[in-house]
Design a protein around this motif. Structure first.
Motif, mmCIF file in Angstrom:
data_model
loop_
_atom_site.group_PDB
_atom_site.id
_atom_site.type_symbol
_atom_site.label_atom_id
_atom_site.label_comp_id
_atom_site.label_asym_id
_atom_site.label_seq_id
_atom_site.Cartn_x
_atom_site.Cartn_y
_atom_site.Cartn_z
ATOM 1 N N ASP A 155 -55.327 57.534 36.129
ATOM 2 C CA ASP A 155 -56.140 56.455 35.577
ATOM 3 C C ASP A 155 -57.018 55.817 36.650
ATOM 4 O OD1 ASP A 155 -55.552 56.548 32.950
ATOM 5 O OD2 ASP A 155 -54.111 54.916 32.950
ATOM 6 N N HIS A 208 -56.408 55.713 44.973
ATOM 7 C CA HIS A 208 -56.415 55.360 43.553
ATOM 8 C C HIS A 208 -57.476 54.326 43.200
ATOM 9 C CE1 HIS A 208 -52.674 57.499 42.506
ATOM 10 N NE2 HIS A 208 -52.323 57.214 43.745
ATOM 11 N N VAL A 211 -49.805 56.404 35.503
ATOM 12 C CA VAL A 211 -51.119 55.845 35.834
ATOM 13 C C VAL A 211 -51.808 56.629 36.943
ATOM 14 C CG1 VAL A 211 -50.440 53.537 35.109
ATOM 15 C CG2 VAL A 211 -50.173 54.191 37.507
ATOM 16 N N ARG A 262 -60.202 46.921 33.782
ATOM 17 C CA ARG A 262 -58.832 47.421 33.784
ATOM 18 C C ARG A 262 -58.149 46.973 35.073
ATOM 19 N NH1 ARG A 262 -57.310 53.009 32.737
ATOM 20 N NH2 ARG A 262 -55.771 52.059 31.365
ATOM 21 N N HIS A 270 -51.946 46.678 33.265
ATOM 22 C CA HIS A 270 -50.756 47.515 33.422
ATOM 23 C C HIS A 270 -49.930 46.971 34.572
ATOM 24 C CE1 HIS A 270 -51.640 50.959 30.678
ATOM 25 N NE2 HIS A 270 -52.829 50.386 30.735
#
Length: 257
Positions: free
Chosen positions: A153, A183, A150, A63, A87
């Motif tokens: 995520d 993150h 996000v 990802r 993304h």
């Protein structure tokens, strides 16, 4: 460009763009930017190959979150071995709209894309796969906060190309890395690059980022608790707007969390 790309697909992406009223002048700016910088021959010696080589060293990615992506995410995807989903985040819905048009198009890759594919032993089918991997477009002022969509995520790759260097000073720049670290999960990696502005561009846009140094990147990474993997200072010759490019890659060890 959005007016000239045939074969629009409508079944591959989730996005936050449909609710925005686009500024025609901003949309035209990003369409021209994509045409001027991502259509013709690849120009070596501008530091771009150092970014691409760093990305190529990552291998396959599950990802990927591209921060400040503008219309360029697919270009940076070309050296990757593979990726499950992508993304894209930018402060400008117009920039993301141009990117979405490129993603949805069935047009062949531009000339510079073809050259990059050849450089890394890829074919056009790889480019078409990358188009199908784009899953979301998110509008956010990333220097201030990350998008809520996000926030929870986990991404095993995060990239920023030209974003952190918009920081107003060294403290703000360090904060970008601290936010990145929040993150980036254990085992995650990040790649970034920032262009050091010339005196001419500083005078034109009133933003001086000559504070960028290798020492500053090392300090910012260390303070954030991440591990610096690679760091390159790349002088740029013959460009009126930029003097150098600084390229870095970091990771969070699996034992860090």
């Amino acid at each position: 460009m959005s007016q000239a790309q045939p074969g629009i697909r409508s079944d591959i992406d989730k996005n936050e763009l449909d609710g925005y009223e686009l500024d025609p002048q901003r949309l035209d700016y990003f369409q021209r930017y994509f045409t001027e910088y991502f259509q013709d021959e690849f120009i070596p010696g501008q530091g771009t190959e150092h970014i691409l080589d760093t990305i190529a060293g990552l291998g396959a990615v599950r990802r990927w979150l591209d921060l400040g992506s503008g219309p360029s995410t697919l270009f940076w995807s070309l050296p990757l071995a593979d990726v499950d989903d992508i993304h894209c985040v930018d402060a400008s819905p117009e920039a993301l709209t141009v990117l979405r048009d490129v993603v949805r198009s069935s047009a062949p890759p531009p000339r510079c894309y073809q050259q990059v594919l050849h450089r890394y032993g890829k074919d056009e089918a790889h480019f078409q796969r990358m188009r199908r991997r784009v899953r979301g477009y998110h509008v956010a002022e990333l220097l201030n906060s990350w998008p809520d969509a996000v926030a929870g995520d986990a991404f095993d790759l995060v990239t920023e190309f030209g974003l952190f260097g918009l920081s107003p000073g060294t403290d703000f720049y360090r904060q970008c890395f601290r936010r990145l670290a929040e993150h980036l999960p254990a085992g995650g990696r990040a790649v970034g690059a920032d262009w050091v502005r010339s005196a001419e561009l500083i005078a034109l846009e009133k933003h001086d980022n000559t504070y960028l140094t290798e020492d500053l990147v090392w300090e910012a990474v260390t303070d954030s608790g991440l591990k610096l993997r690679t760091l390159q200072w790349c002088p740029i010759v013959g460009d009126e707007l930029y003097d150098a490019l600084i390229v870095w890659s970091v990771s969070r060890d699996r034992t860090d969390q």
